[in-house]
Design a protein around this motif. Structure first.
Motif, PDB file in Angstrom:
ATOM      1  N   GLU A 135       0.903  -1.200  -0.089  1.00 33.23           N
ATOM      2  CA  GLU A 135       0.000  -0.004   0.320  1.00 33.23           C
ATOM      3  C   GLU A 135       0.943   1.311   0.046  1.00 33.23           C
ATOM      4  O   GLU A 135       0.496   2.215  -0.723  1.00 33.23           O
TER       5      GLU A 135
ATOM      6  N   THR B 131      -8.170  14.685  -6.747  1.00 28.68           N
ATOM      7  CA  THR B 131      -8.961  14.491  -5.906  1.00 28.68           C
ATOM      8  C   THR B 131      -9.694  15.666  -5.273  1.00 28.68           C
ATOM      9  O   THR B 131     -10.752  15.415  -4.662  1.00 28.68           O
TER      10      THR B 131
ATOM     11  N   LEU C 228      -5.645  10.884  -6.911  1.00 30.33           N
ATOM     12  CA  LEU C 228      -6.108   9.622  -6.576  1.00 30.33           C
ATOM     13  C   LEU C 228      -5.782   8.606  -7.672  1.00 30.33           C
ATOM     14  O   LEU C 228      -5.978   8.873  -8.894  1.00 30.33           O
TER      15      LEU C 228
ATOM     16  N   ASP D 287      -4.973   4.526  -8.551  1.00 27.91           N
ATOM     17  CA  ASP D 287      -4.918   3.338  -7.998  1.00 27.91           C
ATOM     18  C   ASP D 287      -5.498   2.812  -6.862  1.00 27.91           C
ATOM     19  O   ASP D 287      -4.936   2.007  -6.128  1.00 27.91           O
ATOM     20  N   GLY D 288      -6.407   3.782  -6.427  1.00 30.14           N
ATOM     21  CA  GLY D 288      -7.012   3.705  -4.773  1.00 30.14           C
ATOM     22  C   GLY D 288      -6.603   4.337  -3.808  1.00 30.14           C
ATOM     23  O   GLY D 288      -6.994   4.243  -2.761  1.00 30.14           O
ATOM     24  N   PHE D 289      -5.288   5.019  -4.178  1.00 27.16           N
ATOM     25  CA  PHE D 289      -4.583   5.666  -2.896  1.00 27.16           C
ATOM     26  C   PHE D 289      -4.316   7.251  -3.261  1.00 27.16           C
ATOM     27  O   PHE D 289      -4.347   7.443  -4.264  1.00 27.16           O
ATOM     28  N   ASN D 290      -4.261   8.000  -2.390  1.00 24.77           N
ATOM     29  CA  ASN D 290      -3.964   9.299  -2.522  1.00 24.77           C
ATOM     30  C   ASN D 290      -2.682   9.909  -2.233  1.00 24.77           C
ATOM     31  O   ASN D 290      -2.022   9.425  -1.467  1.00 24.77           O
TER      32      ASN D 290
ATOM     33  N   ARG E 251      -6.598   5.559   1.777  1.00 21.95           N
ATOM     34  CA  ARG E 251      -7.486   5.382   0.570  1.00 21.95           C
ATOM     35  C   ARG E 251      -8.477   6.479   0.677  1.00 21.95           C
ATOM     36  O   ARG E 251      -9.144   6.908  -0.421  1.00 21.95           O
ATOM     37  N   LYS E 252      -8.540   7.173   1.671  1.00 19.88           N
ATOM     38  CA  LYS E 252      -9.233   8.591   1.700  1.00 19.88           C
ATOM     39  C   LYS E 252      -8.220   9.563   1.800  1.00 19.88           C
ATOM     40  O   LYS E 252      -7.069   9.525   2.456  1.00 19.88           O
TER      41      LYS E 252
END
Length: 266
Positions: free
Chosen positions: A10, A57, A105, A107-110, A179-180
């Protein structure tokens, strides 16, 4: 409060998102000069982010006080501390400063980072504000190691900036990220050593000193986004996303490309 520790896989995804933010800020920075509007900078950023397979984002980010954020970056000029809305009316001029806050954002990460740029030549007084604010960011990062507390970060930022007579914005803070865009914990730019949440290896946080040349009081403009200093003196804002490690924090974002073409003006 729910804090998510990140796995190495991650963290690698977060590193990619933050490196894209770094490249976006550099791309925007190359276009910062007198005569350019903040909307033009926003369009450059959005195109670059989307061309690299990510989502800006900030665009459409909800506001509890009003409508969603209309831009892909925050463009905060001079006395605007944060959340400046890109528009066609704000034209940069010689001697301005502009903080560009960017989030992606991917691939699902910020990713999330901010840099305050000079527009042409700025006064020595303003240059010193930028220098001290950037220094305080790295002093805060030095404290972001496993076993320390959130208060250690805030204390390092506060002590350095207040020694130079600057104000520390209290109402806005750094934050966890993953993720947020905004996760726990809050990371204030003031505090007492040993206080607050204990930092653990694998925590990802955004540290972002928001420092004023004059009084620390801020106010919200009628657009319900733009935050300004009440005394209308300039403010600086620098931000890195980092991962807490046992020995030394790892910075996921980067100012290297910016500083290469700026030749470190401050």
């Amino acid at each position: 409060m729910k804090i998510f520790l990140k796995t190495e896989d991650e963290i690698e995804l977060m590193r990619r998102a933050n490196q894209l933010v770094a490249r976006t800020l550099a791309e925007v920075g190359r276009h910062i000069k007198p005569g350019v509007t903040t909307l033009q900078l926003d369009q450059i950023a959005e195109e670059y982010i989307r061309d690299n397979g990510a989502i800006p984002t900030f665009k459409g980010f909800p506001n509890p006080y009003g409508g969603p954020f209309p831009g892909s970056i925050c463009t905060s000029v001079n006395e605007v501390v944060v959340h400046g809305v890109p528009n066609n009316e704000t034209v940069l001029k010689e001697g301005d400063i502009i903080s560009v806050d960017c989030g992606t954002l991917l691939d699902g990460f910020n990713g999330d980072s901010c840099y305050t740029f000079c527009v042409g030549e700025v006064s020595d007084e303003v240059r010193e504000l930028l220098k001290v604010t950037k220094e305080s960011l790295y002093l805060g990062i030095e404290q972001a190691v496993a076993g320390n507390h959130v208060g250690d970060i805030g204390s390092a930022v506060q002590d350095h900036c207040e020694q130079h007579g600057y104000g520390i914005v209290r109402e806005l803070t750094g934050h966890g990220i993953g993720r947020k865009m905004h996760e726990d914990p809050y990371v204030p730019n003031y505090g007492r050593r040993g206080n607050g949440v204990m930092l653990k290896a694998g925590m990802c946080i955004a540290i972002e000193p928001m420092i004023t040349m004059g009084k620390r009081e801020i106010g919200m403009m009628p657009d319900r986004w733009t935050i300004c200093t009440v005394d209308r003196k300039p403010a600086a804002h620098f931000e890195h996303s980092i991962v807490v490690r046992r020995g030394k924090a790892e910075i996921l974002s980067s100012f290297e490309e910016i500083e290469n073409f700026e030749r470190v003006k401050y």
